[in-house]
Design a protein around this motif. Structure first.
Motif, PDB file in Angstrom:
ATOM      1  N   GLY A   2      -5.689  28.644  30.905  1.00  0.00           N
ATOM      2  CA  GLY A   2      -6.784  27.750  30.554  1.00  0.00           C
ATOM      3  C   GLY A   2      -6.486  26.302  30.865  1.00  0.00           C
ATOM      4  O   GLY A   2      -7.346  25.568  31.337  1.00  0.00           O
ATOM      5  N   SER A   3      -5.248  25.866  30.603  1.00  0.00           N
ATOM      6  CA  SER A   3      -4.902  24.464  30.857  1.00  0.00           C
ATOM      7  C   SER A   3      -4.818  24.180  32.356  1.00  0.00           C
ATOM      8  O   SER A   3      -5.100  23.069  32.798  1.00  0.00           O
ATOM      9  CB  SER A   3      -3.594  24.099  30.168  1.00  0.00           C
ATOM     10  OG  SER A   3      -2.513  24.813  30.758  1.00  0.00           O
ATOM     11  N   ALA A   4      -4.449  25.172  33.152  1.00  0.00           N
ATOM     12  CA  ALA A   4      -4.395  24.987  34.603  1.00  0.00           C
ATOM     13  C   ALA A   4      -5.801  24.791  35.165  1.00  0.00           C
ATOM     14  O   ALA A   4      -6.009  23.943  36.045  1.00  0.00           O
ATOM     15  CB  ALA A   4      -3.716  26.173  35.265  1.00  0.00           C
ATOM     16  N   CYS A   5      -6.774  25.539  34.659  1.00  0.00           N
ATOM     17  CA  CYS A   5      -8.171  25.387  35.119  1.00  0.00           C
ATOM     18  C   CYS A   5      -8.708  24.014  34.750  1.00  0.00           C
ATOM     19  O   CYS A   5      -9.437  23.399  35.528  1.00  0.00           O
ATOM     20  CB  CYS A   5      -9.051  26.471  34.523  1.00  0.00           C
ATOM     21  SG  CYS A   5      -8.819  28.079  35.301  1.00  0.00           S
ATOM     22  N   VAL A   6      -8.346  23.523  33.566  1.00  0.00           N
ATOM     23  CA  VAL A   6      -8.803  22.207  33.140  1.00  0.00           C
ATOM     24  C   VAL A   6      -8.206  21.132  34.046  1.00  0.00           C
ATOM     25  O   VAL A   6      -8.903  20.193  34.452  1.00  0.00           O
ATOM     26  CB  VAL A   6      -8.442  21.957  31.659  1.00  0.00           C
ATOM     27  CG1 VAL A   6      -8.689  20.513  31.271  1.00  0.00           C
ATOM     28  CG2 VAL A   6      -9.219  22.896  30.762  1.00  0.00           C
ATOM     29  N   LYS A   7      -6.929  21.263  34.403  1.00  0.00           N
ATOM     30  CA  LYS A   7      -6.297  20.283  35.286  1.00  0.00           C
ATOM     31  C   LYS A   7      -6.914  20.306  36.680  1.00  0.00           C
ATOM     32  O   LYS A   7      -7.172  19.267  37.272  1.00  0.00           O
ATOM     33  CB  LYS A   7      -4.793  20.543  35.384  1.00  0.00           C
ATOM     34  CG  LYS A   7      -4.023  20.067  34.195  1.00  0.00           C
ATOM     35  CD  LYS A   7      -2.544  20.202  34.419  1.00  0.00           C
ATOM     36  CE  LYS A   7      -1.798  19.675  33.211  1.00  0.00           C
ATOM     37  NZ  LYS A   7      -0.367  19.603  33.447  1.00  0.00           N
ATOM     38  N   THR A   9      -9.942  21.294  37.466  1.00  0.00           N
ATOM     39  CA  THR A   9     -11.286  20.737  37.339  1.00  0.00           C
ATOM     40  C   THR A   9     -11.235  19.222  37.237  1.00  0.00           C
ATOM     41  O   THR A   9     -12.040  18.519  37.856  1.00  0.00           O
ATOM     42  CB  THR A   9     -11.989  21.326  36.104  1.00  0.00           C
ATOM     43  OG1 THR A   9     -11.993  22.746  36.210  1.00  0.00           O
ATOM     44  CG2 THR A   9     -13.400  20.816  35.979  1.00  0.00           C
ATOM     45  N   LYS A  10     -10.275  18.710  36.472  1.00  0.00           N
ATOM     46  CA  LYS A  10     -10.131  17.275  36.298  1.00  0.00           C
ATOM     47  C   LYS A  10      -9.836  16.593  37.629  1.00  0.00           C
ATOM     48  O   LYS A  10     -10.450  15.580  37.975  1.00  0.00           O
ATOM     49  CB  LYS A  10      -9.008  16.999  35.290  1.00  0.00           C
ATOM     50  CG  LYS A  10      -8.749  15.533  35.050  1.00  0.00           C
ATOM     51  CD  LYS A  10      -7.803  15.303  33.885  1.00  0.00           C
ATOM     52  CE  LYS A  10      -6.378  15.515  34.266  1.00  0.00           C
ATOM     53  NZ  LYS A  10      -5.439  15.034  33.233  1.00  0.00           N
ATOM     54  N   GLU A  80      -9.494  11.121  30.835  1.00  0.00           N
ATOM     55  CA  GLU A  80     -10.238  11.926  29.873  1.00  0.00           C
ATOM     56  C   GLU A  80     -10.845  11.064  28.774  1.00  0.00           C
ATOM     57  O   GLU A  80     -10.743  11.364  27.584  1.00  0.00           O
ATOM     58  CB  GLU A  80      -9.364  13.028  29.299  1.00  0.00           C
ATOM     59  CG  GLU A  80      -8.883  14.019  30.340  1.00  0.00           C
ATOM     60  CD  GLU A  80      -7.958  15.083  29.778  1.00  0.00           C
ATOM     61  OE1 GLU A  80      -7.923  15.250  28.540  1.00  0.00           O
ATOM     62  OE2 GLU A  80      -7.284  15.745  30.580  1.00  0.00           O
TER      63      GLU A  80
END
Length: 151
Positions: A2-7, A9-10, A80
């Protein structure tokens, strides 16, 4: 995961907003260039200074808004910052509302717009301003009353 997808996307949001920021700077620079070197644009476009100045101001305005949007998106995505991302969302929403409004106005006034723009386009091509030199000379050689063959 999940944190990899957020990074990812960011950083994609940052990359796309950086591209918008750069393109906004190019549009802004083009508007300033038109204002600074208007004599060359007037000779190429064969248009009046007033319409050229209005177009330059439109380029400057669009470039400035695009740069501001790109800046808010870049800083908001990387750091963010919720406030900047909120402003980014509000600006995107305002642009969407303006586009829908312009589309609706155009749709409901299409007859008036076609009359005005059709007359303007016909007057410009009649003067030869939108035709290249070869087209003007070929048009001048046609006997009066003869129609130009179409596709």
């Amino acid at each position: 995961m999940g944190s990899a997808c957020v990074k990812v996307t960011k950083y994609f949001l940052f990359l796309f907003n950086l591209i918008f920021f750069i393109l906004g700077a190019v549009i802004l620079g083009f508007g300033v260039w038109i204002l600074a070197d208007r004599s060359s644009f007037i000779s190429v476009l064969q248009t009046s200074f007033e319409s050229l100045k209005m177009g330059a101001y439109v380029f400057i305005g669009v470039g400035t808004v695009t740069m501001l949007m790109g800046f808010l998106g870049c800083i908001g995505a990387v750091n963010e910052v919720r406030c900047l991302l909120g402003l980014y969302f509000v600006f995107l929403l305002l642009i969407l509302i303006a586009q829908v409004t312009a589309g609706a106005l155009f749709y409901f006034n299409v007859g008036k717009v076609s009359r005005v723009m059709g007359g303007w386009c016909l007057s410009r091509t009649h003067e030869g301003a939108l035709l290249p030199r070869a087209g003007r000379s070929a048009l001048a050689e046609l006997p009066s009353g003869e129609q130009v063959p179409g596709p």
